[in-house]
Design a protein around this motif. Sequence first.
Motif, PDB file in Angstrom:
ATOM      1  N   ASP A 129       6.680   2.609   5.180  1.00 51.24           N
ATOM      2  CA  ASP A 129       5.485   1.884   5.381  1.00 51.24           C
ATOM      3  C   ASP A 129       5.412   1.347   3.670  1.00 51.24           C
ATOM      4  O   ASP A 129       6.236   1.493   3.020  1.00 51.24           O
ATOM      5  CB  ASP A 129       4.369   2.756   5.866  1.00 51.24           C
ATOM      6  N   LYS A 130       4.118   0.689   3.567  1.00 50.20           N
ATOM      7  CA  LYS A 130       3.800   0.487   2.019  1.00 50.20           C
ATOM      8  C   LYS A 130       3.735   1.395   1.158  1.00 50.20           C
ATOM      9  O   LYS A 130       3.983   0.979   0.101  1.00 50.20           O
ATOM     10  CB  LYS A 130       2.549  -0.496   1.971  1.00 50.20           C
ATOM     11  N   ASN A 131       3.714   2.445   1.467  1.00 49.57           N
ATOM     12  CA  ASN A 131       3.679   3.669   0.574  1.00 49.57           C
ATOM     13  C   ASN A 131       5.011   4.412   0.328  1.00 49.57           C
ATOM     14  O   ASN A 131       5.034   5.553  -0.442  1.00 49.57           O
ATOM     15  CB  ASN A 131       2.636   4.946   1.203  1.00 49.57           C
ATOM     16  N   SER A 132       6.033   3.989   0.867  1.00 51.82           N
ATOM     17  CA  SER A 132       7.448   4.410   0.670  1.00 51.82           C
ATOM     18  C   SER A 132       7.830   4.311  -0.850  1.00 51.82           C
ATOM     19  O   SER A 132       7.330   3.422  -1.341  1.00 51.82           O
ATOM     20  CB  SER A 132       8.290   3.803   1.724  1.00 51.82           C
ATOM     21  N   SER A 133       8.899   5.084  -1.432  1.00 52.81           N
ATOM     22  CA  SER A 133       9.144   4.928  -2.806  1.00 52.81           C
ATOM     23  C   SER A 133      10.078   3.646  -2.824  1.00 52.81           C
ATOM     24  O   SER A 133      10.625   3.127  -1.990  1.00 52.81           O
ATOM     25  CB  SER A 133      10.065   6.099  -3.094  1.00 52.81           C
ATOM     26  N   SER A 134      10.053   3.161  -4.062  1.00 53.44           N
ATOM     27  CA  SER A 134      10.830   1.930  -4.374  1.00 53.44           C
ATOM     28  C   SER A 134      12.248   1.826  -4.116  1.00 53.44           C
ATOM     29  O   SER A 134      12.967   1.059  -3.634  1.00 53.44           O
ATOM     30  CB  SER A 134      10.721   1.425  -5.872  1.00 53.44           C
ATOM     31  N   GLU A 135      12.822   3.138  -4.436  1.00 53.10           N
ATOM     32  CA  GLU A 135      14.061   3.497  -4.052  1.00 53.10           C
ATOM     33  C   GLU A 135      14.606   3.021  -2.512  1.00 53.10           C
ATOM     34  O   GLU A 135      15.704   2.773  -2.267  1.00 53.10           O
ATOM     35  CB  GLU A 135      14.565   4.713  -4.695  1.00 53.10           C
ATOM     36  N   GLU A 136      13.664   3.815  -1.752  1.00 51.73           N
ATOM     37  CA  GLU A 136      13.765   3.698  -0.199  1.00 51.73           C
ATOM     38  C   GLU A 136      13.758   2.484   0.507  1.00 51.73           C
ATOM     39  O   GLU A 136      14.789   1.789   0.998  1.00 51.73           O
ATOM     40  CB  GLU A 136      12.909   4.485   0.438  1.00 51.73           C
ATOM     41  N   LEU A 137      12.831   1.783  -0.477  1.00 49.63           N
ATOM     42  CA  LEU A 137      12.681   0.127   0.229  1.00 49.63           C
ATOM     43  C   LEU A 137      13.792  -0.713  -0.435  1.00 49.63           C
ATOM     44  O   LEU A 137      14.355  -1.416   0.616  1.00 49.63           O
ATOM     45  CB  LEU A 137      11.485  -0.415  -0.580  1.00 49.63           C
TER      46      LEU A 137
END
Length: 157
Positions: free
Chosen positions: A83-91
Motif C-alpha cells: 500500500d502507500k505506506n510500504s517501504s521504498s525498498e519494498e515498492l
Amino acid sequence: MDFSDIASVSGKGNLFKIVQPTRTGVVLESMDEHKKKMVATMHNKVSILSEISIYTTDSEGAVPLEDVMRKIHQEFDGDTDLDKNSSSEELKSFLKFVLPEYDESRVYVSDIKKLVSWYGQIVKEAPEVLAEKKEEKKETKKAAKKPAAKKEEKKGE
C-alpha cells in the motif's frame, strides 16, 4: 469499461470513471463507494490511464501502464500486499519483479505508490478492465480456429 475510460486528476487521490465530455471539460465519477461526480475543466490536470507509460531502459523507452497493470494482475491476482505506506525498498523490488527493465532514475517511489494504489482501486471497483484482453484473445483464437476446422471438414468430405 477499459483503461481509456479511467482518469486520474492531479491533486485528487482517487481514480475517476469518465462519464461524458462537456463543452468546457469532462464529467467524472469517482471510482469508490461514494460515486461522487465532478466536472474537470481545463484548469485541472486530467490524465487518461491508457495514455500513461512507465519509463524503461530498453530500446522502446516506455511500457504502457495498461500492460504493467495486466502483468501485475497475472502475477498477484489482485493482492500485492503493498500500500502507500510500504517501504521504498519494498515498492522498488515489487516493480523490479514486475517490470525488470524499468528506469530506476526516472521512475520515483511516488510513482510506484500511485501504481499500487491505482491497481488496488481497479481490482476493487473495475476488475473486468484487467481481464478484458484475455477474453478478447480467447475470442480471437476461437474465431481463427473455426474457419480452419471448416476447411478441414470440406477436404475430408
